[in-house]
Structures are given as structure tokens and as C-alpha cells.
Scaffold this motif. Structure first.
Motif, mmCIF file in Angstrom:
data_model
loop_
_atom_site.group_PDB
_atom_site.id
_atom_site.type_symbol
_atom_site.label_atom_id
_atom_site.label_comp_id
_atom_site.label_asym_id
_atom_site.label_seq_id
_atom_site.Cartn_x
_atom_site.Cartn_y
_atom_site.Cartn_z
ATOM 1 N N VAL A 302 0.846 -1.196 0.000
ATOM 2 C CA VAL A 302 0.000 0.000 0.000
ATOM 3 C C VAL A 302 0.879 1.242 0.000
ATOM 4 N N ASP A 303 0.671 2.116 -0.982
ATOM 5 C CA ASP A 303 1.367 3.389 -1.072
ATOM 6 C C ASP A 303 0.344 4.513 -0.939
ATOM 7 N N GLY A 304 0.805 5.743 -0.940
ATOM 8 C CA GLY A 304 -0.129 6.847 -0.797
ATOM 9 C C GLY A 304 0.395 8.149 -1.375
ATOM 10 N N VAL A 305 -0.534 9.043 -1.714
ATOM 11 C CA VAL A 305 -0.208 10.390 -2.182
ATOM 12 C C VAL A 305 -1.148 11.370 -1.491
ATOM 13 N N GLY A 306 -0.589 12.407 -0.891
ATOM 14 C CA GLY A 306 -1.399 13.424 -0.234
ATOM 15 C C GLY A 306 -1.051 14.811 -0.750
ATOM 16 N N ARG A 307 -2.063 15.681 -0.835
ATOM 17 C CA ARG A 307 -1.858 17.045 -1.316
ATOM 18 C C ARG A 307 -2.673 18.017 -0.466
ATOM 19 N N VAL A 308 -2.082 19.167 -0.188
ATOM 20 C CA VAL A 308 -2.776 20.245 0.509
ATOM 21 C C VAL A 308 -2.358 21.563 -0.140
ATOM 22 N N GLY A 309 -3.336 22.442 -0.424
ATOM 23 C CA GLY A 309 -3.033 23.707 -1.069
ATOM 24 C C GLY A 309 -3.825 24.867 -0.487
ATOM 25 N N PHE A 310 -3.243 26.056 -0.554
ATOM 26 C CA PHE A 310 -3.856 27.288 -0.059
ATOM 27 C C PHE A 310 -3.556 28.368 -1.100
ATOM 28 N N ILE A 311 -4.582 28.875 -1.791
ATOM 29 C CA ILE A 311 -4.377 29.677 -2.996
ATOM 30 C C ILE A 311 -5.258 30.923 -3.002
ATOM 31 N N TRP A 312 -4.700 32.028 -3.546
ATOM 32 C CA TRP A 312 -5.476 33.214 -3.915
ATOM 33 C C TRP A 312 -5.318 33.399 -5.409
ATOM 34 N N ASN A 313 -6.435 33.595 -6.113
ATOM 35 C CA ASN A 313 -6.397 33.692 -7.572
ATOM 36 C C ASN A 313 -7.564 34.545 -8.053
ATOM 37 N N ASP A 314 -7.260 35.664 -8.719
ATOM 38 C CA ASP A 314 -8.323 36.514 -9.267
ATOM 39 C C ASP A 314 -8.467 36.330 -10.771
ATOM 40 N N SER A 315 -7.909 35.250 -11.285
ATOM 41 C CA SER A 315 -7.905 34.813 -12.693
ATOM 42 C C SER A 315 -6.768 35.423 -13.512
ATOM 43 N N LYS A 316 -6.168 36.538 -13.062
ATOM 44 C CA LYS A 316 -4.991 37.072 -13.748
ATOM 45 C C LYS A 316 -3.750 36.882 -12.881
ATOM 46 N N TRP A 317 -3.784 37.383 -11.651
ATOM 47 C CA TRP A 317 -2.682 37.211 -10.724
ATOM 48 C C TRP A 317 -3.014 36.113 -9.722
ATOM 49 N N TYR A 318 -1.996 35.423 -9.248
ATOM 50 C CA TYR A 318 -2.231 34.386 -8.252
ATOM 51 C C TYR A 318 -0.982 34.184 -7.391
ATOM 52 N N PHE A 319 -1.195 33.716 -6.182
ATOM 53 C CA PHE A 319 -0.097 33.330 -5.305
ATOM 54 C C PHE A 319 -0.625 32.310 -4.305
ATOM 55 N N GLY A 320 0.277 31.575 -3.695
ATOM 56 C CA GLY A 320 -0.171 30.582 -2.737
ATOM 57 C C GLY A 320 0.919 29.595 -2.389
ATOM 58 N N SER A 321 0.502 28.497 -1.778
ATOM 59 C CA SER A 321 1.428 27.454 -1.370
ATOM 60 C C SER A 321 0.694 26.120 -1.374
ATOM 61 N N TYR A 322 1.409 25.059 -1.713
ATOM 62 C CA TYR A 322 0.834 23.718 -1.602
ATOM 63 C C TYR A 322 1.946 22.697 -1.392
ATOM 64 N N GLY A 323 1.556 21.578 -0.836
ATOM 65 C CA GLY A 323 2.506 20.518 -0.569
ATOM 66 C C GLY A 323 2.024 19.191 -1.116
ATOM 67 N N VAL A 324 2.974 18.358 -1.535
ATOM 68 C CA VAL A 324 2.687 17.027 -2.073
ATOM 69 C C VAL A 324 3.656 16.043 -1.436
ATOM 70 N N VAL A 325 3.135 14.920 -0.939
ATOM 71 C CA VAL A 325 4.000 13.893 -0.358
ATOM 72 C C VAL A 325 3.634 12.535 -0.942
ATOM 73 N N HIS A 326 4.640 11.752 -1.321
ATOM 74 C CA HIS A 326 4.475 10.397 -1.848
ATOM 75 C C HIS A 326 5.113 9.423 -0.862
ATOM 76 N N THR A 327 4.462 8.311 -0.638
ATOM 77 C CA THR A 327 5.039 7.268 0.208
ATOM 78 C C THR A 327 5.063 5.950 -0.559
ATOM 79 N N TYR A 328 6.146 5.192 -0.403
ATOM 80 C CA TYR A 328 6.303 3.895 -1.052
ATOM 81 C C TYR A 328 6.840 2.891 -0.040
ATOM 82 N N ASN A 329 6.288 1.704 -0.065
ATOM 83 C CA ASN A 329 6.731 0.629 0.816
ATOM 84 C C ASN A 329 6.929 -0.639 -0.005
ATOM 85 N N TYR A 330 7.959 -1.386 0.338
ATOM 86 C CA TYR A 330 8.044 -2.722 -0.240
ATOM 87 C C TYR A 330 8.936 -3.599 0.619
ATOM 88 N N SER A 331 8.603 -4.878 0.596
ATOM 89 C CA SER A 331 9.306 -5.816 1.467
ATOM 90 C C SER A 331 9.640 -7.094 0.708
#
Length: 361
Positions: A302-331
Motif C-alpha cells: 500500500v502506497d499513498g499520495v497526499g496534497r494540501v493547497g492554499f491559494i489566492w487567484n483573481d484569474s490574472k494574478w495568483y499566489f499561494g502554497s501547496y505541498g505534495v508527499v508520496h510514500t512507497y513501501n516494499y518488502s
């Protein structure tokens, strides 16, 4: 893959030409049905409810993005020995440009210009229905040993012992389908090509391909641990005595994402997907013997992907922050690994080249 795509395109074009020039109505009708079907599918990619999603009014976008990257590898042998590696987390910066559905960017380490040991490249394509993420990462020569567990005692926190005997490369492609694509916009949260105007969520179905390559100098590992813990007898388990491991991860994922519009032009987005991945691996031991080249139900993890974002966008200008994390397991019978890596992005950008006309969908 490219060859297959070209063959399909040529086949469709040939079929259309035959249908248009043939005097038999049945063949001409079939060709038109094929074309109508293709056009219909392409239109559906960005068919959305404008009450919830405001479409992009510009042809191009450009942004400056800073990236905080992190990753960690833990290797555990069958006897219980475990060592954890992680490089120093550093900030990177780089430009991103976008046109239509394609977004491309390159980041480089501010402290190492040019950086030959830590590089990453990403390419993304988004519509409201479908999207893909391609990532290419190369890290090596600057890992730290964060902890060591002999298998019989508690883990010894080393606080970061420099270790140059580990090189890692990861190349991957993830494709996903958005079920509620008429109301939920993934692009609004993660590439700002649309604007989410009303809150909405959706289930997501995905498929992924990832290729990992891990090179470990076990002799240098033994020497480094001996120097770091002179008062402790350290004997690295034979399960960790490998030179090179490569494994391919094929996965199917299911997840859920939600876009919360809490004020005008503001958006908070979060999504989580769990993936069942099959890992086909191969490698060589310290004695040059082949390892892990077999099929087994234990290869499913079982692996996983998570995302979280915080954005301001008026359709022309934009700014913000977001994070992405990937996890992998194998045995495998010899050892187990856990790997996670991710990025936190902070960006500011502008859209330009306004479209002459825009049809409301």
C-alpha cells in the motif's frame, strides 16, 4: 508508446479519408461516427459547470516558485537491523511556464549552482476530467545517517552523520480521473489554470508507474557506522549488503479531494489517495548474486499520495502554497524499505495573452 500513438492517429486519419471518398454510405457514416466520438471525448475533458468553475481567460502563464524538498529512506533487514537515511532539506527556486494544458518547470538548489547531486524536473498536464504528473528526481552523495538500530537495542539517534555511499533516482508518471469534474477542479488548486468559485469535492481514480533505483555502498556504510559509534560493535546484516536495487512500481489508486472556497478568490484544497502497488524488483548482492527477480503476492504493498493547497487567484494574478508527499513501501525476505519524499511549494505568478473570445461552457 509514441510509436503506438502515431499508429493510432494515422489509422484514424486513413479511416476518415476512406470514409469520405468511398461511395458506400455505411463506411462514410462509420468514419464520421469515429470522428464525432473523438471530438466529443476531447470536449468532455473540459466540460464543466461555470457556476462552480471559472475557466481560464488567458493563453499563457508564468510563475516563480520556491521549493522545499524532503525525503527519507529506511532500510530494515530480516534480523531487525534498521538504518535511516535523509539528505539535508534545502530550498530550491526555479521558473515555471504554462501553455494550454501543459506546465513545465525546473528547480535548482540555491546553495549549489549548478547542482549535480540534487536535481528534479516535473511536467504536468491538467484538465477538469483527466490529469497527469511526471516527476524525475536524482539525489546522491549528500545523505545523512539519521538513526541506527542494531535489532536488539533501541534506535540510536545519530543526528545526521554524513554518508556519501547512497545514490537514489526516481522517475514516475501518475494519471488520474476526476469523477465530479463538472464541479470540482483539481487544476484550480494545483496549477491555477481555472478558478474554483463554489466549494465541491470528488472521488478520484488513478494509475501510476514509478521506477526506483537505489545504489548503496555497504562497505562505506560499515566504516561510517564504526566511526560514528566507536564504543559500540556494529556488524551490518548481510541483508543490507547489496550494491544496487531497481524496482518498478505499478499501482492503482482511489482517493478523495475537496476544494473549499472560504472567501472570494481564496481556496483551500486537500486530497488523499491510497494506492495498491505491485513492485517488480531486481538487484545484485555484495557477492554479485541476483536478488528479488520473482513474482509473489508479497510484492503488493500500500502506497499513498497526499496534497494540501492554499491559494489566492483573481484569474490574472495568483499566489499561494501547496505541498505534495508520496510514500512507497516494499518488502522482501531479505529486507524491507520505506521511502517518502515530497515538496512544499510557494509561488507567485501571472496569466497573460488574453484569449480573443471565450465561450461559456
Amino acid at each position: 508508446m509514441l510509436r503506438n500513438i502515431v499508429i493510432v492517429i494515422l489509422s484514424v486519419c486513413s479511416l476518415t479519408a476512406v470514409a469520405e471518398n468511398d461511395s458506400i454510405p455505411r463506411q462514410r457514416t462509420f468514419g464520421r461516427k469515429v470522428l464525432d466520438g473523438v471530438v466529443g471525448v476531447l470536449k468532455e475533458f473540459n466540460n464543466f459547470d461555470t457556476t462552480y468553475i471559472e475557466p481560464q481567460h488567458y493563453k499563457f502563464t508564468a510563475s516563480l516558485m520556491s521549493t522545499y524538498s524532503f525525503e527519507q529512506y529506511s532500510i530494515r533487514s530480516k534480523s531487525g537491523q534498521e538504518v535511516t537515511f535523509a539528505p539535508e532539506s534545502r530550498f530550491k527556486v526555479g521558473p515555471y511556464i504554462g501553455w494550454s494544458l501543459l506546465f513545465w518547470g525546473y528547480t535548482f538548489d540555491l546553495g549549489y549552482i549548478p547542482s549535480k547531486t540534487r536535481r528534479q524536473l516535473s511536467l504536468s498536464g491538467y484538465t477538469t476530467m483527466l490529469g497527469f504528473d511526471f516527476f524525475w528526481r536524482r539525489t546522491g552523495g549528500e545523505y545523512m545517517i539519521r538513526s541506527w538500530n542494531s535489532g536488539s537495542d533501541k534506535a540510536t539517534e545519530l543526528g545526521g552523520v554524513p554518508f556519501e555511499g547512497l545514490d537514489v533516482s526516481i522517475t514516475g508518471l501518475n494519471v488520474y480521473y476526476i469523477f465530479n469534474h463538472r464541479k470540482f477542479s483539481y487544476p484550480a488548486a494545483f496549477n491555477q489554470s481555472t478558478c474554483q468559485r463554489k466549494s465541491a469535492g470528488s472521488l478520484m481514480l488513478g494509475a501510476g508507474y514509478t521506477r526506483h533505483s537505489l545504489h548503496l555502498d555497504h562497505r562505506k556504510l560499515q566504516e561510517t557506522l564504526d566511526d560514528a559509534m566507536p564504543d559500540i560493535t556494529v556488524e551490518v546484516d548481510s541483508g543490507m549488503m547489496f550494491d544496487k536495487i531497481k524496482y518498478t512500481d505499478l499501482s492503482l489508486s482511489l482517493g478523495y479531494g475537496y476544494n473549499w472556497v472560504f472567501a472570494r478568490n481564496w481556496l483551500f484544497s486537500a486530497s488523499l489517495s491510497a494506492a495498491i502497488g505491485y513492485k517488480h524488483s531486481s538487484g545484485s548482492s555484495a557477492k554479485g548474486l541476483p536478488l528479488f527477480n520473482d513474482f509473489s503476492l508479497s510484492n503488493f504493498n500500500v502506497d499513498g499520495v497526499g496534497r494540501v493547497g492554499f491559494i489566492w487567484n483573481d484569474s490574472k494574478w495568483y499566489f499561494g502554497s501547496y505541498g505534495v508527499v508520496h510514500t512507497y513501501n516494499y518488502s522482501k525476505s531479505q529486507f524491507k524499505t520505506n521511502n517518502y519524499f515530497g515538496n512544499v511549494y510557494v509561488y507567485v505568478g501571472v496569466n497573460f495573452g488574453r484569449k480573443k473570445s471565450h465561450k461559456q461552457q
